[in-house]
Scaffold this motif. Structure first.
Motif, PDB file in Angstrom:
ATOM      1  N   ASP B 216       0.697  -1.029   0.185  1.00  0.00           N
ATOM      2  CA  ASP B 216       0.030   0.097  -0.082  1.00  0.00           C
ATOM      3  C   ASP B 216       0.919   0.967  -0.309  1.00  0.00           C
ATOM      4  O   ASP B 216       0.293   2.606  -0.708  1.00  0.00           O
ATOM      5  N   ASP B 217       1.848   1.264   0.914  1.00  0.00           N
ATOM      6  CA  ASP B 217       2.799   2.385   0.841  1.00  0.00           C
ATOM      7  C   ASP B 217       3.506   3.343  -0.413  1.00  0.00           C
ATOM      8  O   ASP B 217       3.574   3.678  -1.015  1.00  0.00           O
ATOM      9  N   LEU B 218       3.689   1.371  -1.557  1.00  0.00           N
ATOM     10  CA  LEU B 218       4.732   1.232  -1.980  1.00  0.00           C
ATOM     11  C   LEU B 218       3.458   2.368  -3.508  1.00  0.00           C
ATOM     12  O   LEU B 218       4.173   3.001  -4.229  1.00  0.00           O
ATOM     13  N   LYS B 219       2.499   1.496  -3.563  1.00  0.00           N
ATOM     14  CA  LYS B 219       1.420   2.843  -4.018  1.00  0.00           C
ATOM     15  C   LYS B 219       1.166   4.106  -4.006  1.00  0.00           C
ATOM     16  O   LYS B 219       1.168   5.197  -5.217  1.00  0.00           O
ATOM     17  N   ARG B 220       1.138   4.160  -3.069  1.00  0.00           N
ATOM     18  CA  ARG B 220       0.996   5.482  -2.231  1.00  0.00           C
ATOM     19  C   ARG B 220       2.338   6.510  -2.328  1.00  0.00           C
ATOM     20  O   ARG B 220       2.450   7.767  -2.587  1.00  0.00           O
ATOM     21  N   ARG B 221       3.589   5.749  -1.900  1.00  0.00           N
ATOM     22  CA  ARG B 221       4.669   6.413  -1.675  1.00  0.00           C
ATOM     23  C   ARG B 221       5.412   6.618  -3.020  1.00  0.00           C
ATOM     24  O   ARG B 221       6.313   7.753  -3.045  1.00  0.00           O
ATOM     25  N   VAL B 222       5.189   5.879  -4.179  1.00  0.00           N
ATOM     26  CA  VAL B 222       6.220   6.710  -5.253  1.00  0.00           C
ATOM     27  C   VAL B 222       6.169   7.043  -6.088  1.00  0.00           C
ATOM     28  O   VAL B 222       4.523   7.365  -6.474  1.00  0.00           O
ATOM     29  N   GLU B 223       6.346   8.230  -6.230  1.00  0.00           N
ATOM     30  CA  GLU B 223       5.563   9.966  -7.563  1.00  0.00           C
ATOM     31  C   GLU B 223       6.969   8.899  -8.678  1.00  0.00           C
ATOM     32  O   GLU B 223       8.154   9.088  -8.662  1.00  0.00           O
ATOM     33  N   VAL B 224       6.344   9.257  -9.732  1.00  0.00           N
ATOM     34  CA  VAL B 224       7.640   9.716 -10.864  1.00  0.00           C
ATOM     35  C   VAL B 224       7.264  11.474 -11.916  1.00  0.00           C
ATOM     36  O   VAL B 224       6.518  12.271 -11.424  1.00  0.00           O
ATOM     37  N   ARG B 225       8.826  11.929 -11.323  1.00  0.00           N
ATOM     38  CA  ARG B 225       8.640  13.387 -11.923  1.00  0.00           C
ATOM     39  C   ARG B 225      10.107  13.341 -13.547  1.00  0.00           C
ATOM     40  O   ARG B 225      10.176  12.400 -13.487  1.00  0.00           O
ATOM     41  N   PHE B 226       9.577  14.215 -14.316  1.00  0.00           N
ATOM     42  CA  PHE B 226      10.493  14.252 -15.485  1.00  0.00           C
ATOM     43  C   PHE B 226      11.677  15.267 -15.596  1.00  0.00           C
ATOM     44  O   PHE B 226      11.085  16.468 -14.840  1.00  0.00           O
ATOM     45  N   VAL B 227      13.019  14.790 -15.402  1.00  0.00           N
ATOM     46  CA  VAL B 227      14.042  15.715 -15.564  1.00  0.00           C
ATOM     47  C   VAL B 227      14.307  16.436 -16.851  1.00  0.00           C
ATOM     48  O   VAL B 227      14.982  15.356 -17.528  1.00  0.00           O
ATOM     49  N   ARG B 228      14.876  16.967 -17.170  1.00  0.00           N
ATOM     50  CA  ARG B 228      15.379  17.214 -19.132  1.00  0.00           C
ATOM     51  C   ARG B 228      16.773  16.966 -18.469  1.00  0.00           C
ATOM     52  O   ARG B 228      17.279  18.098 -17.809  1.00  0.00           O
ATOM     53  N   GLY B 229      16.986  17.142 -19.717  1.00  0.00           N
ATOM     54  CA  GLY B 229      18.479  16.485 -19.497  1.00  0.00           C
ATOM     55  C   GLY B 229      19.796  15.307 -18.089  1.00  0.00           C
ATOM     56  O   GLY B 229      18.763  14.936 -18.065  1.00  0.00           O
ATOM     57  N   GLY B 230      20.795  15.533 -17.925  1.00  0.00           N
ATOM     58  CA  GLY B 230      21.299  15.430 -16.909  1.00  0.00           C
ATOM     59  C   GLY B 230      21.905  14.070 -17.244  1.00  0.00           C
ATOM     60  O   GLY B 230      21.646  13.022 -18.324  1.00  0.00           O
ATOM     61  N   THR B 231      22.198  13.452 -16.006  1.00  0.00           N
ATOM     62  CA  THR B 231      22.970  11.404 -16.229  1.00  0.00           C
ATOM     63  C   THR B 231      22.398  11.543 -15.021  1.00  0.00           C
ATOM     64  O   THR B 231      22.300  11.620 -13.977  1.00  0.00           O
ATOM     65  N   ALA B 232      22.500  10.157 -15.463  1.00  0.00           N
ATOM     66  CA  ALA B 232      20.952   9.130 -14.474  1.00  0.00           C
ATOM     67  C   ALA B 232      21.704   9.221 -12.901  1.00  0.00           C
ATOM     68  O   ALA B 232      21.479   9.084 -12.089  1.00  0.00           O
ATOM     69  N   SER B 233      23.249   8.314 -12.749  1.00  0.00           N
ATOM     70  CA  SER B 233      24.153   8.557 -12.098  1.00  0.00           C
ATOM     71  C   SER B 233      23.836   9.849 -10.952  1.00  0.00           C
ATOM     72  O   SER B 233      24.128  10.109  -9.908  1.00  0.00           O
ATOM     73  N   GLU B 234      24.571  10.584 -11.548  1.00  0.00           N
ATOM     74  CA  GLU B 234      24.623  12.615 -10.860  1.00  0.00           C
ATOM     75  C   GLU B 234      23.089  12.354 -10.244  1.00  0.00           C
ATOM     76  O   GLU B 234      22.847  13.230  -9.607  1.00  0.00           O
ATOM     77  N   LEU B 235      21.880  12.367 -11.118  1.00  0.00           N
ATOM     78  CA  LEU B 235      20.371  12.969 -10.714  1.00  0.00           C
ATOM     79  C   LEU B 235      20.683  11.993  -9.387  1.00  0.00           C
ATOM     80  O   LEU B 235      20.007  12.474  -8.624  1.00  0.00           O
TER      81      LEU B 235
END
Lengths: 132, 305
Positions: B216-235
């Motif tokens: 239930d927490d997983l469903k409620r607590r995880v959100e997704v946002r989009f960021v232009r550019g960057g590298t995965a490890s840096e973000l």
């Protein structure tokens, strides 16, 4: 009576169950005094974790929607919500606010919202409630 | 009662390959814990360590309050196990298996086992070797479940089973849970089953849990946002509580757990945007969190021996 849940929905299963029971009562398919399926029966029927069903029943009991009788199971209460009048009004207001906001963003005006609510109420009349 | 299953900073290596790198989690009494991970993520290794079949190189695990390396036969009798191979003798008949279990395990409930066998329509005289994969899985779970276990460990019980048989298997598990409140640790990669039955989910990746939360927490607590550019490890480094930055056209999707003020500040400075329809399903989450786009691991089978 079958209570349907969708495990893949982002809404937690136990909240879905709580709502399904309330919905069945509001639509008259469950009435005061009716026995709900046991935790085990419902878990088996819906293929979900019995812990989840037990949690949903606890939440419904806390709101006074159902009552647990030792040894014989859970029953729909005759009176309905046991919450204080102020709290019930506050919750209703929040729901209306939400309906108005979402309705507005779907492009409907005051009259259309009023009509929609009236239409819903006449299509599925609420079962009679004994006054609390 | 203390947690019937505990992992505390467990490390395990096979040759040069580090399979577990600090695995820690608990399963509470009556809880159903789903351990998820891709092939080779270390699920089977973790279970073998828990059951004392394999020693950790660092850290420890406990089963029913006892160090896994010192489990007594009495303790083992309180644990049910269904492993990937469904270790049943092919020459035994279905009823031979039940009689064997009843004869070797004091807590085994033969009457209940026969009733369940009946309901699952398993032919009592059929040889194990002649059973289908699904029937063998049912028999193995039934045998484990009727020993009145306080803890049930299931290593991918649904592997290779069709949806109808899986539903039956789930039914056996549901009955067991309703009857006894057994604690269950199970691994699987069938996420729809997890969504039905798990209280808590752990996602094992690169030897550690990257998620350990109630469903239930997983469903409620995880959100997704989009960021232009960057590298995965840096973000992932600069955004607090970022579970993972997944590359998308022109930038990255950030999977965030428990967004708090520090996360919001970081997101604001990166001009992150909401992503439309961004309530990830468990499957989306699993795929994104365990994707191997940075450090490809060999697609080996789980190392167990």
């Amino acid at each position: 009576m079958r209570l349907r849940v969708d495990p893949t929905s982002p809404e937690p299963i136990f909240e879905q169950l709580v709502f399904r029971v309330k919905e069945a009562i509001a639509q008259g398919s469950l009435v005061g005094g009716d026995r709900l399926p046991s935790v085990r029966e419902l878990a088996r029927d819906a293929s979900i974790n019995p812990n989840t069903v037990a949690r949903a029943y606890e939440a419904l009991e806390a709101e006074g929607v159902i009552v647990r009788r030792q040894g014989s199971g859970c029953f729909v209460t005759e009176k309905g919500s046991s919450l204080a009048t102020n709290e019930r009004k506050r919750r209703l207001d929040a729901l209306v606010q939400r309906l108005v906001t979402e309705g507005f963003h779907l492009g409907f005006g005051a009259r259309e919202l009023r009509d929609a609510l009236a239409e819903r109420l006449s299509a599925t009349p609420l079962p009679p409630r004994r006054d609390s | 009662m203390s947690s019937p299953i505990r992992f505390d900073d467990v490390h395990r290596r096979f040759g040069a390959r580090e399979v577990l790198r600090g695995l820690s989690f608990r399963v509470e009494p009556g809880e159903v814990y789903a351990l998820l991970g891709r092939n080779g993520a270390g699920k089977t290794t973790a279970m073998r360590i828990l059951l004392g079949f394999l020693a950790p190189m660092q850290g420890k695990s406990e089963l029913l309050g006892s160090d896994s390396r010192a489990l007594t036969p009495e303790l083992r009798a309180r644990v049910g196990l269904v492993s990937e191979g469904h270790s049943l003798y092919g020459w035994m008949s279905v009823d031979d298996v039940l009689a064997f279990e009843a004869g070797t395990r004091r807590r085994f409930d033969l009457a209940k086992a026969r009733a369940m066998r009946e309901r699952l329509a398993l032919d009592p005289g059929a040889k194990v070797a002649a059973l289908s994969r699904g029937q063998r899985a049912q028999l193995a779970l039934l045998a484990a479940a009727c020993g009145d276990p306080e803890v049930l460990v299931l290593d991918d019980p649904a592997m290779g089973l069709d949806p109808v048989v899986r539903r039956e298997l789930l039914g056996v598990m549901i009955d067991l849970l309703a009857d006894t409140g057994t604690s269950v640790l199970f691994s699987t990669h069938i996420l729809s089953d997890v969504e039905r039955i798990a209280d808590r989910v752990g996602i094992l990746h690169e030897g550690r849990l990257i998620v350990d939360a109630t469903l239930d927490d997983l469903k409620r607590r995880v959100e997704v946002r989009f960021v232009r550019g960057g590298t995965a490890s840096e973000l992932e480094r600069v955004v607090p509580r970022c579970l993972r930055a997944a590359p998308r056209a022109g930038g990255h999707d950030l999977f965030l757990a428990d967004v708090a003020d520090d996360t919001r500040r970081a997101l604001a400075s990166l001009a992150a945007t909401e992503r439309h329809g961004a309530v990830p399903s468990l499957e989306d989450l699993f795929v994104e969190l365990t994707a191997d786009d940075r450090s490809p691991a060999p697609e080996t089978a789980e190392v167990t021996r």
